[in-house]
Design a protein around this motif. Structure first.
Motif, PDB file in Angstrom:
ATOM      1  N   HIS A  90      -3.630  28.477  33.931  1.00 54.99           N
ATOM      2  CA  HIS A  90      -3.194  30.035  33.129  1.00 54.99           C
ATOM      3  C   HIS A  90      -3.442  30.104  31.639  1.00 54.99           C
ATOM      4  O   HIS A  90      -2.647  29.659  30.931  1.00 54.99           O
ATOM      5  CB  HIS A  90      -1.791  30.594  33.455  1.00 54.99           C
ATOM      6  CG  HIS A  90      -1.275  31.857  33.021  1.00 54.99           C
ATOM      7  ND1 HIS A  90      -2.018  32.892  33.612  1.00 54.99           N
ATOM      8  CD2 HIS A  90      -0.517  32.360  32.281  1.00 54.99           C
ATOM      9  CE1 HIS A  90      -1.678  33.964  32.752  1.00 54.99           C
ATOM     10  NE2 HIS A  90      -0.582  33.880  32.257  1.00 54.99           N
ATOM     11  N   HIS A  92      -5.093  32.914  28.373  1.00 55.62           N
ATOM     12  CA  HIS A  92      -5.788  33.947  27.953  1.00 55.62           C
ATOM     13  C   HIS A  92      -6.647  33.298  26.707  1.00 55.62           C
ATOM     14  O   HIS A  92      -6.044  33.406  25.392  1.00 55.62           O
ATOM     15  CB  HIS A  92      -4.918  35.193  27.317  1.00 55.62           C
ATOM     16  CG  HIS A  92      -3.862  35.397  28.537  1.00 55.62           C
ATOM     17  ND1 HIS A  92      -4.150  35.974  29.570  1.00 55.62           N
ATOM     18  CD2 HIS A  92      -2.244  34.716  28.506  1.00 55.62           C
ATOM     19  CE1 HIS A  92      -3.009  36.170  30.370  1.00 55.62           C
ATOM     20  NE2 HIS A  92      -2.001  35.291  29.734  1.00 55.62           N
ATOM     21  N   HIS A 239       0.221  37.921  36.859  1.00 54.21           N
ATOM     22  CA  HIS A 239       1.468  37.629  36.488  1.00 54.21           C
ATOM     23  C   HIS A 239       2.537  37.917  37.377  1.00 54.21           C
ATOM     24  O   HIS A 239       2.510  39.332  37.887  1.00 54.21           O
ATOM     25  CB  HIS A 239       1.795  38.137  35.007  1.00 54.21           C
ATOM     26  CG  HIS A 239       1.012  37.843  33.931  1.00 54.21           C
ATOM     27  ND1 HIS A 239      -0.222  38.605  33.326  1.00 54.21           N
ATOM     28  CD2 HIS A 239       0.928  36.574  33.174  1.00 54.21           C
ATOM     29  CE1 HIS A 239      -0.744  38.016  32.462  1.00 54.21           C
ATOM     30  NE2 HIS A 239      -0.173  36.834  32.221  1.00 54.21           N
ATOM     31  N   HIS A 276       3.738  31.980  36.507  1.00 51.92           N
ATOM     32  CA  HIS A 276       5.107  32.142  36.176  1.00 51.92           C
ATOM     33  C   HIS A 276       5.978  32.115  37.364  1.00 51.92           C
ATOM     34  O   HIS A 276       6.705  30.894  37.353  1.00 51.92           O
ATOM     35  CB  HIS A 276       5.723  33.497  35.355  1.00 51.92           C
ATOM     36  CG  HIS A 276       4.602  33.453  33.923  1.00 51.92           C
ATOM     37  ND1 HIS A 276       4.731  32.391  33.089  1.00 51.92           N
ATOM     38  CD2 HIS A 276       4.046  34.323  33.242  1.00 51.92           C
ATOM     39  CE1 HIS A 276       3.793  32.551  31.955  1.00 51.92           C
ATOM     40  NE2 HIS A 276       3.414  33.794  32.206  1.00 51.92           N
ATOM     41  N   ASP A 327      -0.490  29.132  29.185  1.00 55.30           N
ATOM     42  CA  ASP A 327      -0.362  30.457  28.824  1.00 55.30           C
ATOM     43  C   ASP A 327      -1.363  30.733  27.591  1.00 55.30           C
ATOM     44  O   ASP A 327      -1.865  29.657  27.021  1.00 55.30           O
ATOM     45  CB  ASP A 327       1.016  31.081  28.827  1.00 55.30           C
ATOM     46  CG  ASP A 327       1.235  32.585  28.869  1.00 55.30           C
ATOM     47  OD1 ASP A 327       0.158  33.224  29.277  1.00 55.30           O
ATOM     48  OD2 ASP A 327       2.397  33.085  29.160  1.00 55.30           O
TER      49      ASP A 327
HETATM   50 ZN   LIG Z   1      -0.172  34.827  30.344  1.00 50.38          ZN
END
Ligand SMILES: [Zn+2]
Length: 461
Positions: A90, A92, A239, A276, A327
């Motif tokens: 995960h 971005h 998410h 998460h 993340d």
């Molecule tokens: Zn995220």
């Protein structure tokens, strides 16, 4: 002919024969401790890996590989660790351009006052290209070979990722308000479909559809995302249950937990990955297990944003596959998966009041093969086994910090940092050799990123 001469001739002949029988392959990585992360957690103390084209063809003791294979190229691991590349489930990627822009804020403040406005003013195809190149440089340098992404202009991210040589599961974001690449969720869905078709059957890129979250999309959009994933046979990423606020919202709107709500609308299906899963009840965990939903655990982001502690031990006990993620860099603030493994081990020891929680071999599995399983890609990647893709890294164990070494797996979790990685190979291609990144022009990538930071600064002023 003397007996000595005869002996010499016989030895020469046998060497000649064995040399002829050796199979020529593209690359041999040798002279390392091979941490295979296979089913038996097999570690080969002086081992080697033979690679031909994009595939691993053999994993064995170094002398057996030397006897059976001749590499057109050879990499000497120098007694370090040879292991599968790390799988970041995960992130971005382009958000590396927001690294350190705003820290020490509550999630909603951080998102609504800084990240969403900065994104609205700066995110463009050029932004994601510059950011993805920087993220790829950092990932290659720290041993990540596959990453899972959720962002905007994901087709641009995919083209850039492919050029850097990394493997990506890349999700086009769908969100219920106007964003730089789509005015409406319907536009986002159309974009996701075009992107998925462009990269169907690609060797490195797995396109995915990525509704941001249940609290930023309506039911109709979430159902449309599931339908698109089913129709194109692509992964669905979102998410889930990241904060208490999200649980409150789900409760007020739907009188359910976020997980129960997604279950109730038929969102969970094949190849679904949620990031998460911090605030999940025992009943939620049963749903995730029953639907074979993969979970991406992001210990550093959850700690930095004080989101809570995901019940990783309970999920694993219930049969949920849990991989690790960093993340986005804005909430971490780096993409180092060795740190993610270490922080996962530390966090769950503390949370469970038990130093036996997430032992080192489990942390390594979460960073490699469990990430592959969570993505439904464990037939291709995640461990060093003949027939899998050659996603391989070499980690130096030569520094003071790594000395002495009784157990390589312990060192990988409790000592190693990303910059101990010497060599990174993806799909059989060497992307970094002896710390020199070969698939990107490092000074250029850094200069472009610094120049972009001026635009970001102006946007949030
Ligand atoms: Zn995220």
């Amino acid at each position: 002919m003397s007996r000595l001469t005869l002996l010499i001739l016989l030895v020469a002949a046998s060497v000649g024969v064995s040399a002829q029988q050796r199979r020529t392959v593209s690359l041999v990585v040798t002279n390392g401790i091979v941490v295979t992360v296979d089913r038996d957690r097999h570690v080969i103390q002086r081992g080697a890996v033979a690679i031909d084209g994009r595939d691993i063809v053999a994993v064995d003791a170094a002398e057996r590989i030397a006897a059976g294979y001749r590499g057109r190229d050879t990499i000497d691991a120098g007694g370090g660790v040879i292991m599968p590349g790390l799988i970041n489930t995960h992130t971005h990627a382009p958000m590396v351009l927001f690294r350190g822009l705003a820290d020490d804020l509550a999630l909603m403040d951080w998102l609504q006052k800084y990240i969403f406005p900065a994104e609205a003013k700066t995110v463009s195809p050029e932004f994601v290209r510059v950011g993805t190149r920087l993220a790829a440089l950092e990932m290659i340098e720290s041993g990540t070979t596959t990453y899972t992404d959720m962002y905007y202009f994901e087709d641009e991210i995919a083209r850039t990722t492919k050029a850097t040589g990394l493997r990506g599961v890349l999700g086009q974001t769908i969100i219920g308000f106007p964003v730089p690449d789509a005015k409406t969720p319907a536009e986002g869905l159309a974009r996701a479909e075009r992107f998925a078709k462009e990269f169907a059957n690609d060797d490195l890129i797995t396109p995915a559809v990525a509704p941001h979250a249940m609290y930023t999309n309506d039911t109709e959009t979430l159902k449309a995302c599931r339908a698109l994933a089913d129709r194109l046979h692509i992964p669905l990423i979102t998410h889930l249950a990241e904060t208490n606020d999200e649980v409150k919202t789900a409760n007020e709107k739907y009188h359910m937990t976020p997980t129960a709500y997604l279950e109730s609308i038929g969102f969970f299906g094949p190849r679904t990955l949620v990031a998460h899963a911090v605030h999940v009840t025992p009943a939620d965990i049963q749903m995730l297990a029953a639907r074979h939903v993969g979970v991406s655990h992001n210990p550093e982001s959850n700690m930095k944003l004080a989101s809570g502690i995901a019940p990783v031990e309970s999920m694993r006990r219930a049969g949920v596959v849990v991989g690790l993620g960093t993340d986005g860099a804005a909430s971490n603030n780096d993409l180092d998966m060795f740190e993610a493994m270490r922080q996962a081990a530390f966090l769950h020891k503390l949370a469970n009041d038990d130093p036996r929680a997430i032992p080192a071999p489990v942390a390594v599995e979460m960073g490699t093969v469990d990430g592959a399983r969570a993505l439904g890609m464990d037939k291709e990647i995640g461990s060093l086994e003949a027939g899998k893709r050659a996603d391989v890294i070499v980690v130096s164990m030569a520094s003071a910090r790594q000395t002495p070494m009784y157990d390589a797996v312990s060192h990988l979790v409790y000592v190693t940092r990303g910059d101990d990685v010497r060599t990174t190979i993806v799909n059989g291609r060497v992307l970094m050799r002896d710390r020199k990144v070969l698939s990107l022009d490092e000074p250029h990538v850094l200069a472009d990123a610094r120049a972009y930071a001026d635009k970001v600064r102006a946007a949030v002023r």
